[in-house]
Design a protein around this motif. Structure first.
Motif, PDB file in Angstrom:
ATOM      1  N   MET B   5       0.844  -1.192   0.000  1.00 46.02           N
ATOM      2  CA  MET B   5       0.000   0.000   0.000  1.00 46.02           C
ATOM      3  C   MET B   5       0.875   1.237   0.000  1.00 46.02           C
ATOM      4  N   GLN B   6       0.468   2.242  -0.754  1.00 48.09           N
ATOM      5  CA  GLN B   6       1.272   3.444  -0.875  1.00 48.09           C
ATOM      6  C   GLN B   6       0.407   4.666  -0.648  1.00 48.09           C
ATOM      7  N   ILE B   7       0.914   5.620   0.134  1.00 46.95           N
ATOM      8  CA  ILE B   7       0.214   6.875   0.387  1.00 46.95           C
ATOM      9  C   ILE B   7       1.190   8.035   0.385  1.00 46.95           C
ATOM     10  N   PRO B   8       0.717   9.265   0.071  1.00 47.13           N
ATOM     11  CA  PRO B   8      -0.623   9.578  -0.407  1.00 47.13           C
ATOM     12  C   PRO B   8      -0.775   9.234  -1.888  1.00 47.13           C
ATOM     13  N   GLN B   9      -1.970   9.365  -2.399  1.00 47.09           N
ATOM     14  CA  GLN B   9      -2.192   9.090  -3.815  1.00 47.09           C
ATOM     15  C   GLN B   9      -1.704  10.256  -4.663  1.00 47.09           C
ATOM     16  N   TYR B  10      -1.935  11.471  -4.157  1.00 42.94           N
ATOM     17  CA  TYR B  10      -1.513  12.689  -4.855  1.00 42.94           C
ATOM     18  C   TYR B  10      -0.822  13.622  -3.856  1.00 42.94           C
ATOM     19  N   GLN B  11       0.090  14.433  -4.374  1.00 42.25           N
ATOM     20  CA  GLN B  11       0.726  15.459  -3.552  1.00 42.25           C
ATOM     21  C   GLN B  11       1.060  16.634  -4.467  1.00 42.25           C
ATOM     22  N   HIS B  12       0.550  17.795  -4.062  1.00 42.52           N
ATOM     23  CA  HIS B  12       0.854  19.018  -4.799  1.00 42.52           C
ATOM     24  C   HIS B  12       1.707  19.882  -3.894  1.00 42.52           C
ATOM     25  N   VAL B  13       2.876  20.299  -4.358  1.00 45.70           N
ATOM     26  CA  VAL B  13       3.774  21.115  -3.543  1.00 45.70           C
ATOM     27  C   VAL B  13       4.243  22.310  -4.340  1.00 45.70           C
ATOM     28  N   GLN B  14       4.682  23.322  -3.610  1.00 39.83           N
ATOM     29  CA  GLN B  14       5.318  24.479  -4.237  1.00 39.83           C
ATOM     30  C   GLN B  14       6.788  24.127  -4.419  1.00 39.83           C
ATOM     31  N   GLU B  15       7.361  24.567  -5.495  1.00 40.45           N
ATOM     32  CA  GLU B  15       8.779  24.302  -5.725  1.00 40.45           C
ATOM     33  C   GLU B  15       9.590  24.768  -4.521  1.00 40.45           C
ATOM     34  N   GLY B  16      10.499  23.902  -4.060  1.00 39.75           N
ATOM     35  CA  GLY B  16      11.291  24.218  -2.882  1.00 39.75           C
ATOM     36  C   GLY B  16      10.799  23.528  -1.622  1.00 39.75           C
ATOM     37  N   GLU B  17       9.542  23.092  -1.627  1.00 42.69           N
ATOM     38  CA  GLU B  17       9.009  22.355  -0.477  1.00 42.69           C
ATOM     39  C   GLU B  17       9.479  20.905  -0.531  1.00 42.69           C
ATOM     40  N   ASP B  18       9.400  20.250   0.619  1.00 45.08           N
ATOM     41  CA  ASP B  18       9.776  18.840   0.681  1.00 45.08           C
ATOM     42  C   ASP B  18       8.586  17.946   0.337  1.00 45.08           C
ATOM     43  N   PHE B  19       8.887  16.694   0.021  1.00 48.34           N
ATOM     44  CA  PHE B  19       7.855  15.720  -0.351  1.00 48.34           C
ATOM     45  C   PHE B  19       8.234  14.349   0.206  1.00 48.34           C
ATOM     46  N   THR B  20       7.236  13.623   0.713  1.00 46.92           N
ATOM     47  CA  THR B  20       7.477  12.264   1.181  1.00 46.92           C
ATOM     48  C   THR B  20       6.348  11.345   0.738  1.00 46.92           C
ATOM     49  N   THR B  21       6.694  10.157   0.291  1.00 44.38           N
ATOM     50  CA  THR B  21       5.723   9.122  -0.013  1.00 44.38           C
ATOM     51  C   THR B  21       6.073   7.891   0.815  1.00 44.38           C
ATOM     52  N   TYR B  22       5.018   7.171   1.248  1.00 41.35           N
ATOM     53  CA  TYR B  22       5.188   6.049   2.154  1.00 41.35           C
ATOM     54  C   TYR B  22       4.637   4.769   1.540  1.00 41.35           C
ATOM     55  N   CYS B  23       5.304   3.693   1.852  1.00 35.04           N
ATOM     56  CA  CYS B  23       4.930   2.390   1.331  1.00 35.04           C
ATOM     57  C   CYS B  23       4.817   1.426   2.517  1.00 35.04           C
ATOM     58  N   ASN B  24       3.691   0.704   2.608  1.00 31.05           N
ATOM     59  CA  ASN B  24       3.474  -0.201   3.739  1.00 31.05           C
ATOM     60  C   ASN B  24       3.011  -1.570   3.285  1.00 31.05           C
ATOM     61  N   SER B  25       3.482  -2.581   4.000  1.00 28.48           N
ATOM     62  CA  SER B  25       3.079  -3.946   3.700  1.00 28.48           C
ATOM     63  C   SER B  25       2.681  -4.646   4.999  1.00 28.48           C
ATOM     64  N   SER B  26       1.739  -5.573   4.894  1.00 26.63           N
ATOM     65  CA  SER B  26       1.337  -6.345   6.063  1.00 26.63           C
ATOM     66  C   SER B  26       2.291  -7.510   6.310  1.00 26.63           C
ATOM     67  N   THR B  27       3.098  -7.810   5.322  1.00 27.68           N
ATOM     68  CA  THR B  27       4.055  -8.897   5.448  1.00 27.68           C
ATOM     69  C   THR B  27       5.480  -8.365   5.353  1.00 27.68           C
ATOM     70  N   THR B  28       6.410  -9.107   5.898  1.00 31.77           N
ATOM     71  CA  THR B  28       7.815  -8.725   5.837  1.00 31.77           C
ATOM     72  C   THR B  28       8.327  -8.835   4.409  1.00 31.77           C
TER      73      THR B  28
END
Lengths: 115, 108
Positions: B5-28
């Motif tokens: 699973m990955q979040i967020p689906q969308y991200q709108h930022v102003q140039e110069g701002e930071d951005f992070t996307t996350y990935c999660n799994s129920s299994t190792t």
């Protein structure tokens, strides 16, 4: 110039017709994959092959068929049984999988539109 | 069902701002890979993480693999318009699974 090629880039077909998408690689990779991507969506695995003359179904194999007669080639046939075939189709290849996994190299994709 | 699973689906930022996307799994996960897909293009491999707690950097991009090997993140510092695209995480469990992706838009 090594790489993975797909042809054609754009393809139009009438409903009810089978269509075959080409995928060729000269990277000497053992594994090859087919993915489907719908607008704004992620990649969904259709079929994959780890060795010549062998392939396995992915998550959405219904309505598709593949063959792997040569290491370099992994064509995908979209059959008339596929309910919603219009999509972006991506082919990829990777070296034989090890415990650590291997990066996948993608072709440029084929945009299929069924009218 | 979806393995990664990955979040967020969308991200709108102003140039110069930071951005992070996350990935999660129920299994190792044995490993996690990150790909970038430019608009109209195909996914391109960025990096692979294998070890628990691993952190790797590529210029303004920082990739992390969780201690339990069930989650991962991609952080971009000071985004630029060239960062626009969709970022996917992926892992090969018994099959290869891609996350649903995070679409990044950067406003100049």
């Amino acid at each position: 110039d090594g790489g993975i090629t797909q042809s054609p880039k754009y393809l139009f077909r009438k409903e009810g017709q089978n269509v075959t998408l080409s995928c060729e690689q000269n990277l000497n990779h053992d594994a090859m994959y087919w993915y489907r991507q719908d607008p704004g969506q992620g990649l969904r695995l259709i079929y994959y092959s780890q060795i010549v003359n062998d392939f396995q179904k992915g998550d959405i194999a219904e309505g598709y068929s593949v063959s792997r007669e040569k290491k370099e080639s992994f064509p995908l046939t979209v059959t008339s049984a596929q309910k919603n075939p219009t999509a972006f189709y991506l082919c990829a290849s990777s070296m034989k999988r090890s415990a650590g996994g291997n990066e996948q190299f993608f072709g440029p994709g084929t945009r299929l539109t069924v009218l | 069902g979806q393995q990664v699973m990955q979040i967020p689906q969308y991200q709108h930022v102003q140039e110069g701002e930071d951005f992070t996307t996350y990935c999660n799994s129920s299994t190792t996960l044995s490993n996690i890979q990150w790909y970038k897909q430019r608009p109209g293009g195909h996914p391109v491999f960025l990096i692979q993480l294998v070890k628990s707690g691993e952190v790797k950097k590529q210029k303004r991009l920082t990739f992390q693999f969780g201690e339990a090997k069930k989650n991962s993140s991609l952080h971009i510092t000071a985004t630029q318009t060239t960062d626009v695209g969709t970022y996917f995480c992926a892992s090969n469990l018994n099959k290869f699974y891609f996350g649903s992706g995070t679409k990044l838009n950067v406003k100049p």
